[in-house]
Design an enzyme around this catalytic site. Structure first.
Site, mmCIF file in Angstrom:
data_model
loop_
_atom_site.group_PDB
_atom_site.id
_atom_site.type_symbol
_atom_site.label_atom_id
_atom_site.label_comp_id
_atom_site.label_asym_id
_atom_site.label_seq_id
_atom_site.Cartn_x
_atom_site.Cartn_y
_atom_site.Cartn_z
ATOM 1 N N LYS A 75 57.783 38.351 87.544
ATOM 2 C CA LYS A 75 57.243 39.445 86.749
ATOM 3 C C LYS A 75 57.971 39.413 85.424
ATOM 4 O O LYS A 75 59.156 39.739 85.366
ATOM 5 C CB LYS A 75 57.524 40.778 87.453
ATOM 6 C CG LYS A 75 56.377 41.292 88.296
ATOM 7 C CD LYS A 75 56.686 42.642 88.893
ATOM 8 C CE LYS A 75 55.726 43.712 88.460
ATOM 9 N NZ LYS A 75 54.311 43.412 88.654
ATOM 10 N N GLY A 76 57.312 38.941 84.402
ATOM 11 C CA GLY A 76 57.971 38.839 83.098
ATOM 12 C C GLY A 76 57.718 40.096 82.284
ATOM 13 O O GLY A 76 57.018 41.009 82.722
ATOM 14 N N ALA A 77 58.324 40.123 81.094
ATOM 15 C CA ALA A 77 58.128 41.279 80.216
ATOM 16 C C ALA A 77 56.681 41.336 79.758
ATOM 17 O O ALA A 77 56.093 42.399 79.608
ATOM 18 C CB ALA A 77 59.060 41.150 79.015
ATOM 19 N N GLU A 78 56.108 40.162 79.567
ATOM 20 C CA GLU A 78 54.788 40.097 78.968
ATOM 21 C C GLU A 78 53.703 39.722 79.973
ATOM 22 O O GLU A 78 52.547 40.143 79.838
ATOM 23 C CB GLU A 78 54.835 39.046 77.854
ATOM 24 C CG GLU A 78 53.869 39.265 76.752
ATOM 25 C CD GLU A 78 53.492 37.970 76.057
ATOM 26 O OE1 GLU A 78 52.455 37.975 75.406
ATOM 27 O OE2 GLU A 78 54.216 36.969 76.195
ATOM 28 N N ALA A 79 54.094 38.924 80.958
ATOM 29 C CA ALA A 79 53.082 38.387 81.872
ATOM 30 C C ALA A 79 53.603 38.342 83.303
ATOM 31 O O ALA A 79 54.807 38.312 83.523
ATOM 32 C CB ALA A 79 52.706 36.979 81.423
ATOM 33 N N ASP A 80 52.663 38.348 84.249
ATOM 34 C CA ASP A 80 53.018 38.081 85.640
ATOM 35 C C ASP A 80 52.597 36.648 85.951
ATOM 36 O O ASP A 80 51.533 36.203 85.504
ATOM 37 C CB ASP A 80 52.277 39.040 86.579
ATOM 38 C CG ASP A 80 52.832 40.456 86.477
ATOM 39 O OD1 ASP A 80 53.997 40.610 86.044
ATOM 40 O OD2 ASP A 80 52.104 41.399 86.832
ATOM 41 N N ASP A 115 59.548 30.849 70.739
ATOM 42 C CA ASP A 115 60.290 31.506 71.829
ATOM 43 C C ASP A 115 61.162 30.474 72.550
ATOM 44 O O ASP A 115 61.030 30.253 73.753
ATOM 45 C CB ASP A 115 59.300 32.165 72.802
ATOM 46 C CG ASP A 115 59.974 33.133 73.776
ATOM 47 O OD1 ASP A 115 61.157 33.484 73.559
ATOM 48 O OD2 ASP A 115 59.328 33.520 74.769
HETATM 49 N N1 LIG Z 1 53.397 25.658 84.687
HETATM 50 C C1 LIG Z 1 54.496 26.114 85.297
HETATM 51 N N2 LIG Z 1 55.049 25.410 86.316
HETATM 52 C C2 LIG Z 1 56.156 25.869 86.938
HETATM 53 N N3 LIG Z 1 56.797 27.003 86.631
HETATM 54 C C3 LIG Z 1 56.294 27.758 85.641
HETATM 55 C C4 LIG Z 1 55.123 27.354 84.911
HETATM 56 N N4 LIG Z 1 54.846 28.302 83.991
HETATM 57 C C5 LIG Z 1 55.808 29.237 84.121
HETATM 58 N N5 LIG Z 1 56.683 28.923 85.100
HETATM 59 C C6 LIG Z 1 57.862 29.721 85.539
HETATM 60 O O1 LIG Z 1 57.656 31.080 85.216
HETATM 61 C C7 LIG Z 1 58.604 31.525 84.239
HETATM 62 C C8 LIG Z 1 57.934 32.463 83.239
HETATM 63 O O2 LIG Z 1 56.838 31.801 82.619
HETATM 64 P P1 LIG Z 1 56.592 31.911 81.042
HETATM 65 O O3 LIG Z 1 55.318 31.211 80.725
HETATM 66 O O4 LIG Z 1 57.811 31.436 80.338
HETATM 67 O O5 LIG Z 1 56.360 33.468 80.851
HETATM 68 P P2 LIG Z 1 57.212 34.625 80.138
HETATM 69 O O6 LIG Z 1 56.379 34.956 78.943
HETATM 70 O O7 LIG Z 1 57.307 35.713 81.145
HETATM 71 O O8 LIG Z 1 58.556 34.067 79.740
HETATM 72 C C9 LIG Z 1 59.157 30.241 83.602
HETATM 73 O O9 LIG Z 1 60.444 30.422 83.078
HETATM 74 C C10 LIG Z 1 59.114 29.282 84.772
HETATM 75 O O10 LIG Z 1 60.229 29.499 85.625
HETATM 76 MG MG LIG Z 2 59.250 32.246 79.125
#
Ligand SMILES: Nc1ncnc2c1ncn2[C@@H]1O[C@H](COP(=O)(O)OP(=O)(O)O)[C@@H](O)[C@H]1O
Ligand SMILES: [Mg+2]
Length: 206
Positions: free
Chosen positions: A6-11, A117
């Site tokens: 669960k990120g700040a911006e996206a799940d 970012d």
């Molecule tokens: N394509 C992917 N394959 C594997 N893990 C992923 C992938 N995309 C995201 N993640 C995991 O999810 C986390 C958050 O994704 P991210 O796209 O960076 O979103 P946020 O905007 O919340 O930072 C990443 O740090 C990674 O651990």
């Molecule tokens: Mg990220």
């Protein structure tokens, strides 16, 4: 479907599509934003991220393949990269990989892309390859000032999240970056980074 983060911006969810493991990234509604502005921002970032994930592949940057984009749900279905975010690796490995990360960032900049970012969670080590993810704040830009902002952010992340190894990783990062962009551009950008730091809005980190 399994909730991965669960990120700040996206799940982020881990799921399956035609027997392949995929990641579903859904940008969430932010109630503190005006709702039409919020929906515009989420759509914009979803489009930007999916376009950039594909575009940068053409310069040789490893990124997940994009399978589907759903603008109504502001979601992206992409290839799951099996591996570990660089942030979570042992310190000696982060020091070593900093050079590769520098090369990747140099390649983005050389091709006119600012990531926007640059954190160590947005690089995933899979086998021996470092993948770059999270392009929602990226933009096409050949402006040295934008590239300097990218470097300033990763420097700050190294300083705060990886303080003990900051000096060694930053040195390796810069060497990798320089090997791709060349000495003249490297000097220009590092000078701009110092300038950003001396403006005082940001403290100088080393
Ligand atoms: N394509 C992917 N394959 C594997 N893990 C992923 C992938 N995309 C995201 N993640 C995991 O999810 C986390 C958050 O994704 P991210 O796209 O960076 O979103 P946020 O905007 O919340 O930072 C990443 O740090 C990674 O651990
Ligand atoms: Mg990220």
């Amino acid at each position: 479907m399994k909730l991965l983060k669960k990120g700040a911006e996206a799940d982020l969810y881990q799921t399956k599509w035609q027997n392949s493991k995929v990641i579903l990234k859904i940008r969430k509604i932010k109630t503190y934003r005006n709702s039409s502005l919020d929906s515009k921002i989420r759509k914009q970032r979803t489009i930007k991220e999916s376009q950039m994930l594909s575009l940068v592949k053409s310069f040789g940057i490893p990124t997940p393949l994009v399978y589907f984009v759903n603008l109504d749900k502001t979601s992206i279905t992409m290839q799951e990269i099996p591996g570990t975010p660089v942030h979570d690796l042992p310190e000696s490995k982060i020091i070593e990989l900093s050079k590769d990360i520098g090369k990747l960032v140099g390649t983005l900049h050389k091709n006119g892309v600012m990531h926007g970012d640059l954190t160590t969670s947005n690089f995933i080590l899979s086998k021996n390859t470092v993948y770059v993810i999270d392009f929602g704040l990226s933009q096409t830009s050949i402006k040295p000032e934008d590239h300097a902002v990218d470097l300033r952010l990763i420097k700050e992340i190294l300083n705060s999240a990886h303080a003990k190894i900051m000096l060694l990783s930053w040195k390796n990062f810069l060497n990798g970056y320089k090997s791709v962009v060349g000495h003249a551009y490297y000097s220009k950008i590092t000078k701009l980074v110092s300038e950003i730091e001396s403006r005082g809005r940001y403290a100088q980190v080393v």
